[in-house]
Design an enzyme around this catalytic site. Structure first.
Site, PDB file in Angstrom:
ATOM      1  N   ASN A 110       0.826  -1.206   0.000  1.00 41.86           N
ATOM      2  CA  ASN A 110       0.000   0.000   0.000  1.00 41.86           C
ATOM      3  C   ASN A 110       0.863   1.260   0.000  1.00 41.86           C
ATOM      4  O   ASN A 110       1.987   1.242   0.493  1.00 41.86           O
ATOM      5  CB  ASN A 110      -0.931   0.019   1.225  1.00 41.86           C
ATOM      6  CG  ASN A 110      -1.825  -1.215   1.267  1.00 41.86           C
ATOM      7  OD1 ASN A 110      -2.067  -1.854   0.237  1.00 41.86           O
ATOM      8  ND2 ASN A 110      -2.287  -1.589   2.453  1.00 41.86           N
ATOM      9  N   HIS A 127       5.788  -0.549  -2.746  1.00 42.87           N
ATOM     10  CA  HIS A 127       5.359   0.200  -3.940  1.00 42.87           C
ATOM     11  C   HIS A 127       5.473   1.704  -3.736  1.00 42.87           C
ATOM     12  O   HIS A 127       4.824   2.484  -4.420  1.00 42.87           O
ATOM     13  CB  HIS A 127       3.907  -0.167  -4.304  1.00 42.87           C
ATOM     14  CG  HIS A 127       3.765  -1.565  -4.798  1.00 42.87           C
ATOM     15  ND1 HIS A 127       2.609  -2.300  -4.671  1.00 42.87           N
ATOM     16  CD2 HIS A 127       4.649  -2.403  -5.397  1.00 42.87           C
ATOM     17  CE1 HIS A 127       2.767  -3.501  -5.197  1.00 42.87           C
ATOM     18  NE2 HIS A 127       4.002  -3.598  -5.635  1.00 42.87           N
ATOM     19  N   CYS A 138      14.200  17.088 -12.175  1.00 44.88           N
ATOM     20  CA  CYS A 138      15.342  17.244 -11.239  1.00 44.88           C
ATOM     21  C   CYS A 138      15.331  16.197 -10.133  1.00 44.88           C
ATOM     22  O   CYS A 138      16.279  16.087  -9.367  1.00 44.88           O
ATOM     23  CB  CYS A 138      15.310  18.657 -10.637  1.00 44.88           C
ATOM     24  SG  CYS A 138      13.918  18.939  -9.517  1.00 44.88           S
ATOM     25  N   CYS A 156       7.114  21.170 -10.887  1.00 44.13           N
ATOM     26  CA  CYS A 156       8.174  21.527  -9.926  1.00 44.13           C
ATOM     27  C   CYS A 156       8.620  22.956 -10.229  1.00 44.13           C
ATOM     28  O   CYS A 156       8.344  23.473 -11.323  1.00 44.13           O
ATOM     29  CB  CYS A 156       9.314  20.527 -10.150  1.00 44.13           C
ATOM     30  SG  CYS A 156      10.808  20.869  -9.249  1.00 44.13           S
ATOM     31  N   CYS A 158      11.353  23.773 -11.075  1.00 44.01           N
ATOM     32  CA  CYS A 158      12.269  23.718 -12.240  1.00 44.01           C
ATOM     33  C   CYS A 158      11.494  23.557 -13.539  1.00 44.01           C
ATOM     34  O   CYS A 158      12.073  23.538 -14.619  1.00 44.01           O
ATOM     35  CB  CYS A 158      13.260  22.540 -12.062  1.00 44.01           C
ATOM     36  SG  CYS A 158      12.535  20.929 -12.478  1.00 44.01           S
ATOM     37  N   SER A 197      -4.710  -9.846  -2.715  1.00 41.75           N
ATOM     38  CA  SER A 197      -5.163 -10.874  -3.672  1.00 41.75           C
ATOM     39  C   SER A 197      -3.982 -11.725  -4.122  1.00 41.75           C
ATOM     40  O   SER A 197      -4.146 -12.689  -4.861  1.00 41.75           O
ATOM     41  CB  SER A 197      -5.811 -10.187  -4.877  1.00 41.75           C
ATOM     42  OG  SER A 197      -4.860  -9.325  -5.507  1.00 41.75           O
ATOM     43  N   ASN A 221      -8.192 -12.616   5.289  1.00 37.02           N
ATOM     44  CA  ASN A 221      -8.854 -12.133   4.083  1.00 37.02           C
ATOM     45  C   ASN A 221     -10.272 -12.693   4.089  1.00 37.02           C
ATOM     46  O   ASN A 221     -10.446 -13.873   4.409  1.00 37.02           O
ATOM     47  CB  ASN A 221      -8.075 -12.665   2.856  1.00 37.02           C
ATOM     48  CG  ASN A 221      -8.442 -11.963   1.580  1.00 37.02           C
ATOM     49  OD1 ASN A 221      -9.606 -11.634   1.354  1.00 37.02           O
ATOM     50  ND2 ASN A 221      -7.458 -11.705   0.729  1.00 37.02           N
ATOM     51  N   ALA A 240     -10.074  -7.770   8.140  1.00 39.91           N
ATOM     52  CA  ALA A 240      -8.884  -7.588   8.988  1.00 39.91           C
ATOM     53  C   ALA A 240      -9.193  -6.746  10.221  1.00 39.91           C
ATOM     54  O   ALA A 240      -8.668  -7.005  11.309  1.00 39.91           O
ATOM     55  CB  ALA A 240      -7.779  -6.927   8.163  1.00 39.91           C
TER      56      ALA A 240
HETATM   57  N1  APR Z   1      -9.917  -7.186   5.311  1.00 37.88           N
HETATM   58  C1  APR Z   1      -8.996  -8.006   4.733  1.00 37.88           C
HETATM   59  N2  APR Z   1      -8.923  -8.227   3.393  1.00 37.88           N
HETATM   60  C2  APR Z   1      -9.840  -7.602   2.632  1.00 37.88           C
HETATM   61  C3  APR Z   1     -10.832  -6.738   3.148  1.00 37.88           C
HETATM   62  C4  APR Z   1     -10.849  -6.546   4.553  1.00 37.88           C
HETATM   63  N3  APR Z   1     -11.757  -5.754   5.147  1.00 37.88           N
HETATM   64  N4  APR Z   1     -11.585  -6.274   2.107  1.00 37.88           N
HETATM   65  C5  APR Z   1     -11.065  -6.827   0.987  1.00 37.88           C
HETATM   66  N5  APR Z   1     -10.038  -7.631   1.295  1.00 37.88           N
HETATM   67  C6  APR Z   1      -9.187  -8.426   0.403  1.00 37.88           C
HETATM   68  C7  APR Z   1      -9.821  -8.839  -0.905  1.00 37.88           C
HETATM   69  O1  APR Z   1     -10.512 -10.079  -0.736  1.00 37.88           O
HETATM   70  C8  APR Z   1      -8.598  -9.014  -1.798  1.00 37.88           C
HETATM   71  O2  APR Z   1      -8.075 -10.324  -1.703  1.00 37.88           O
HETATM   72  O3  APR Z   1      -8.097  -7.595   0.035  1.00 37.88           O
HETATM   73  C9  APR Z   1      -7.597  -8.023  -1.227  1.00 37.88           C
HETATM   74  C10 APR Z   1      -7.391  -6.791  -2.075  1.00 37.88           C
HETATM   75  O4  APR Z   1      -6.771  -7.213  -3.264  1.00 37.88           O
HETATM   76  P1  APR Z   1      -6.253  -6.115  -4.308  1.00 37.88           P
HETATM   77  O5  APR Z   1      -7.257  -5.074  -4.465  1.00 37.88           O
HETATM   78  O6  APR Z   1      -5.744  -6.854  -5.498  1.00 37.88           O
HETATM   79  O7  APR Z   1      -5.032  -5.410  -3.549  1.00 37.88           O
HETATM   80  P2  APR Z   1      -3.530  -5.859  -3.493  1.00 37.88           P
HETATM   81  O8  APR Z   1      -3.410  -7.336  -3.356  1.00 37.88           O
HETATM   82  O9  APR Z   1      -2.865  -5.026  -2.479  1.00 37.88           O
HETATM   83  O10 APR Z   1      -2.989  -5.424  -4.941  1.00 37.88           O
HETATM   84  C11 APR Z   1      -1.607  -5.551  -5.166  1.00 37.88           C
HETATM   85  O11 APR Z   1      -1.860  -4.391  -7.271  1.00 37.88           O
HETATM   86  O12 APR Z   1      -2.805  -2.699  -8.499  1.00 37.88           O
HETATM   87  C12 APR Z   1      -1.669  -3.087  -7.840  1.00 37.88           C
HETATM   88  O13 APR Z   1      -0.079  -1.647  -6.908  1.00 37.88           O
HETATM   89  C13 APR Z   1      -1.362  -2.152  -6.703  1.00 37.88           C
HETATM   90  O14 APR Z   1      -0.337  -2.677  -4.583  1.00 37.88           O
HETATM   91  C14 APR Z   1      -1.377  -3.040  -5.469  1.00 37.88           C
HETATM   92  C15 APR Z   1      -1.158  -4.418  -6.045  1.00 37.88           C
END
Ligand code: APR
Length: 258
Positions: A110, A127, A138, A156, A158, A197, A221, A240
């Protein structure tokens, strides 16, 4: 009294039993841990990428081609949402685990800075962090909060165009974040995988590194992920913000009892 973790019926009890005996715990977090802070995830229910194509708005080539469009379609709204977001009980629960000596490092995908805001001591920003904007000319950094958004894309002093100090699709992970994440993943004996995910590499390889080095992988999750049943043999299914405080209380009970 020795309890065989596999005899404990409640998965939270089993996870607390493992955590209370753990030597070195690492958490890998994703967008899901911030959903209860009002930040939508990218995939699944209400996901950002259900509404727009990430290759159109979150790929470095798209940004280089038309920074104004990416600022208008994605970055401005991200700022509005992140400005309002505050840590939720999941973030503060991880800080409590750290205080109990049961969490050493958070690897976060995140860019919302909520782990640091909650008080986590060692956060690897896999990330980057949206709190900073970097000049494309710059290279100077400035706080996103101080950037004048009446002019898009913002510039910026610059004259260079500013971009979030985050990793777009098509870009490399900052070397230090990558190396440290691999190191702590290889060295932990428990990895908490929270709200991801587990579909985006190379972040999604960290649980594999942990498991290949003998760690237990515990997932938090509401939905199963590609890791569930393969790498993580102890899924805690739920939000969570509810699960982590329960887990912390159960760990505290075990650490307090002789
Ligand atoms: N508590 C826990 N998990 C949750 C909740 C919750 N309240 N709500 C949703 N989720 C879960 C979903 O089931 C899913 O598996 O969080 C996950 C979110 O998945 P993504 O949206 O794909 O997020 P993430 O895995 O962080 O994505 C990875 O993808 O787009 C890029 O750079 C972006 O860092 C990101 C990366």
């Amino acid at each position: 009294m020795m309890i065989d973790p596999d005899m404990l019926s409640d998965p939270i009890d089993r996870a607390a039993d493992i955590l209370s005996k753990a030597r070195s715990v690492v958490a890998l977090t994703g967008a899901g841990i911030s959903v209860e802070s009002g930040i939508p995830p990218f995939r699944g229910k209400g996901g950002l990428w259900e509404k727009m194509d990430p290759m159109e708005v979150a790929h470095i080539d798209a940004f280089m081609q038309d920074p104004e469009r990416v600022w208008n379609l994605l970055i401005k709204d991200m700022k509005t949402v992140l400005d309002k977001a505050r840590p939720n009980p999941a973030h503060t629960g991880l800080v409590e685990l750290e205080r109990l000596g049961k969490l050493a490092t958070v690897i976060t995908q995140n860019v919302d800075g909520l782990h640091q805001l909650a008080g986590s001591g060692d956060v690897i920003e896999f990330h980057g962090n949206f709190a900073w904007q970097r000049c494309m000319e710059c290279g100077r950094l400035r706080r996103t909060a101080e950037v004048d958004l009446t002019r898009i894309p913002p510039q910026c002093d610059c004259g260079g165009i500013l971009r979030p100090d985050c990793v777009f699709f098509g870009e490399m992970i900052p070397t230090e974040a990558m190396v440290r994440s691999q190191q702590v993943s290889a060295g932990c004996d428990v990895m908490l995988v929270i709200g991801t995910s587990a579909t985006v590499q190379p972040a999604a390889s960290m649980p594999f590194i942990a498991r290949d080095n003998g760690a237990r992988v515990i997932e938090i999750n509401p939905e199963p992920s590609p890791l569930t049943g393969r790498i993580s043999n102890l899924p805690l299914l739920g939000d969570a913000g509810r699960i982590i405080p329960q887990l912390v209380e159960a760990v505290k009970e075990r650490l307090d009892s002789p």
